[in-house]
Design a protein around this motif. Structure first.
Motif, PDB file in Angstrom:
ATOM      1  N   HIS A 116       0.849  -1.189   0.000  1.00 26.00           N
ATOM      2  CA  HIS A 116       0.000   0.000   0.000  1.00 26.00           C
ATOM      3  C   HIS A 116       0.885   1.240   0.000  1.00 26.00           C
ATOM      4  O   HIS A 116       2.079   1.178   0.341  1.00 26.00           O
ATOM      5  CB  HIS A 116      -0.911  -0.026   1.232  1.00 26.00           C
ATOM      6  N   ILE A 117       0.316   2.369  -0.375  1.00 24.93           N
ATOM      7  CA  ILE A 117       1.091   3.608  -0.438  1.00 24.93           C
ATOM      8  C   ILE A 117       1.709   3.939   0.912  1.00 24.93           C
ATOM      9  O   ILE A 117       2.818   4.480   1.001  1.00 24.93           O
ATOM     10  CB  ILE A 117       0.188   4.775  -0.936  1.00 24.93           C
ATOM     11  N   GLY A 118       1.018   3.569   1.996  1.00 26.95           N
ATOM     12  CA  GLY A 118       1.568   3.809   3.329  1.00 26.95           C
ATOM     13  C   GLY A 118       2.832   3.007   3.583  1.00 26.95           C
ATOM     14  O   GLY A 118       3.769   3.488   4.238  1.00 26.95           O
ATOM     15  N   VAL A 119       2.879   1.771   3.050  1.00 29.10           N
ATOM     16  CA  VAL A 119       4.072   0.939   3.224  1.00 29.10           C
ATOM     17  C   VAL A 119       5.242   1.517   2.434  1.00 29.10           C
ATOM     18  O   VAL A 119       6.383   1.539   2.913  1.00 29.10           O
ATOM     19  CB  VAL A 119       3.774  -0.506   2.788  1.00 29.10           C
ATOM     20  N   TRP A 120       4.964   1.994   1.215  1.00 30.33           N
ATOM     21  CA  TRP A 120       6.037   2.609   0.422  1.00 30.33           C
ATOM     22  C   TRP A 120       6.597   3.843   1.129  1.00 30.33           C
ATOM     23  O   TRP A 120       7.821   4.061   1.131  1.00 30.33           O
ATOM     24  CB  TRP A 120       5.517   2.991  -0.965  1.00 30.33           C
ATOM     25  N   LEU A 121       5.732   4.642   1.730  1.00 33.74           N
ATOM     26  CA  LEU A 121       6.204   5.806   2.484  1.00 33.74           C
ATOM     27  C   LEU A 121       7.031   5.375   3.690  1.00 33.74           C
ATOM     28  O   LEU A 121       8.041   6.010   4.029  1.00 33.74           O
ATOM     29  CB  LEU A 121       5.009   6.653   2.930  1.00 33.74           C
ATOM     30  N   ALA A 122       6.604   4.286   4.342  1.00 32.14           N
ATOM     31  CA  ALA A 122       7.366   3.776   5.484  1.00 32.14           C
ATOM     32  C   ALA A 122       8.742   3.275   5.046  1.00 32.14           C
ATOM     33  O   ALA A 122       9.739   3.455   5.763  1.00 32.14           O
ATOM     34  CB  ALA A 122       6.583   2.660   6.171  1.00 32.14           C
ATOM     35  N   VAL A 123       8.826   2.644   3.862  1.00 34.05           N
ATOM     36  CA  VAL A 123      10.117   2.169   3.345  1.00 34.05           C
ATOM     37  C   VAL A 123      11.055   3.345   3.092  1.00 34.05           C
ATOM     38  O   VAL A 123      12.248   3.302   3.440  1.00 34.05           O
ATOM     39  CB  VAL A 123       9.900   1.348   2.054  1.00 34.05           C
ATOM     40  N   MET A 124      10.530   4.413   2.492  1.00 33.47           N
ATOM     41  CA  MET A 124      11.366   5.594   2.253  1.00 33.47           C
ATOM     42  C   MET A 124      11.803   6.236   3.563  1.00 33.47           C
ATOM     43  O   MET A 124      12.958   6.683   3.695  1.00 33.47           O
ATOM     44  CB  MET A 124      10.600   6.592   1.381  1.00 33.47           C
TER      45      MET A 124
END
Length: 426
Positions: A119-127
């Motif tokens: 999810h977009i939230g996971v991608w933000l967390a990865v960054m």
């Protein structure tokens, strides 16, 4: 309404039910109805269901009923606003539908599956994790150089190097070029490697699952927004349905993928189902004709990812009675009695084909093709293109710096010679 002359030989023996299915179904209904009325029927074959002509009259069955030359239609037709003023609709003898039939395409052929696992939230967390790891690694290595009295880079250069180590060595699991010496630096690297290892495992597992997933298309929007092509049976009502479509999505689909095909858009049932079996093709066909051809030509595992939906928005096809017929009410009562008492159900069960069953239980494993991994290759090509551009800029900048240094040395030599010449002059 007869489209094949062989129908005359098989109206009452249930053979070749895929040919003129609705005509055979309503013929049985008419036989029982006229027996109940104790009447003798005179059948009149026509070549059109009945469509409005420029002069305001109708051709085909509707024209016969409107003129009063026929009392009852032994065929079903769609209920439209224009026809309501021409005939009396009685009853729908069976759920015979025209469907858009297709094999469900793989999810990878319709969308970019490499952006779906998280999810977009996971991608933000990865960054965010990448940034935090870079900052922590910068602080620990900077402190390590300070304690051990080693030559230190500037803080910005140290941060840039840490970002490179985090992206290349930790995020992409390629290993680091610098071995951390202090306990804090090793803890930062170890925790970061563990975190991104779990992310890699989850991401890879999701991608593998999505590669074997099929897209569930439930309407014309799915065909419009996918690489799928579509066509229809070459029968008169399909020509009117598609060419006179006014619903926005259906009209856009016809203009984008139907109209450019020309006469090739309409084909036989055999040709259409053959293209459905090959994949990435939807075919508008009468239910029994389509399902029987699928049963005859498809392998068992190919039936497991079969999909279909109703394309038309009209109510179920109904039988019609002439508005000027003196038998109108009697025909209506008899038709409802046959429907309510289940007389027509026997014929419907034998003539209307059910959807093919998936005997294999599930679809076979699908080999991954080049189209499925196209987004990954496109990303690699994009990155390589950027690398080539950056390399070219570095070469140009390096040559500029060399030329600048050479010019500086030349000026220094000239100034030195001029100075020596001035000193040597008496």
């Amino acid at each position: 309404m007869i489209t094949n002359n062989s129908t005359y030989d098989h109206l009452i023996n249930y053979l070749h039910r895929e040919v003129d299915t609705t005509t055979k179904l309503t013929y049985y209904f008419a036989v029982h109805l006229f027996e109940w009325m104790n009447a003798t029927a005179v059948y009149k074959p026509v070549n059109s269901y009945g469509y409005l002509k420029p002069d305001g009259t109708y051709d085909g069955i509707i024209g016969e009923l409107m003129a009063g030359t026929s009392h009852f239609s032994v065929v079903m037709f769609f209920m439209t606003k224009e026809r309501m003023n021409a005939v009396e609709y009685v009853v729908s003898p069976s759920r015979v539908s025209v469907i858009m039939l297709f094999r469900k395409p793989s999810l990878a052929s319709v969308t970019n599956i490499y952006s779906l696992p998280f999810h977009i939230g996971v991608w933000l967390a990865v960054m965010s994790l990448t940034f935090v790891s870079s900052v922590a690694l910068t602080g620990s290595t900077y402190w390590e150089d300070t304690v051990k009295n080693r030559p230190r880079n500037s803080l910005m250069k140290q941060f840039t190097q840490s970002v490179y180590e985090t992206l290349g060595g930790i995020v992409f699991q390629q290993g680091t070029s610098v071995e951390p010496q202090s306990v804090s630096s090793r803890q930062v690297v170890l925790l970061s490697l563990m975190a991104f290892m779990f992310l890699h495992t989850a991401y890879s597992a999701n991608v593998v699952a999505l590669l074997q997933s099929a897209t569930d298309i439930s309407g014309p929007e799915g065909i419009l927004n996918s690489p799928m092509e579509y066509g229809a049976t070459d029968i008169i009502y399909n020509h009117h349905i598609f060419k006179n479509e006014h619903r926005p999505v259906h009209r856009a689909l016809w203009l984008k993928k139907g109209l450019p095909q020309g006469d090739k858009f309409f084909s036989t049932v055999e040709e259409g189902i053959r293209r459905v079996r090959e994949g990435m093709y939807a075919f508008h066909v009468e239910q029994t004709a389509g399902f029987d051809e699928v049963q005859r030509t498809f392998l068992e595992h190919e039936k497991c990812n079969l999909g279909y939906f109703s394309y038309v928005s009209f109510p179920m096809p109904h039988l019609g009675v002439s508005k000027v017929s003196q038998y109108k009410e009697l025909l209506r009562i008899g038709a409802f009695l046959l429907k309510e008492r289940g007389v027509q159900a026997r014929s419907s069960n034998r003539l209307v084909a059910p959807p093919p069953k998936c005997a294999a239980g599930t679809a076979f494993f699908t080999a991954v093709g080049i189209q499925d991994v196209a987004p990954a290759f496109l990303l690699l090509i994009t990155i390589y293109s950027l690398v080539i551009v950056m390399f070219a800029l570095e070469v140009v900048l390096h040559r500029y710096e060399l030329k600048k240094e050479q010019n500086k040395e030349v000026r220094t030599i000239l100034v030195s010679r001029n100075t020596q010449a001035t000193i040597a002059t008496p």
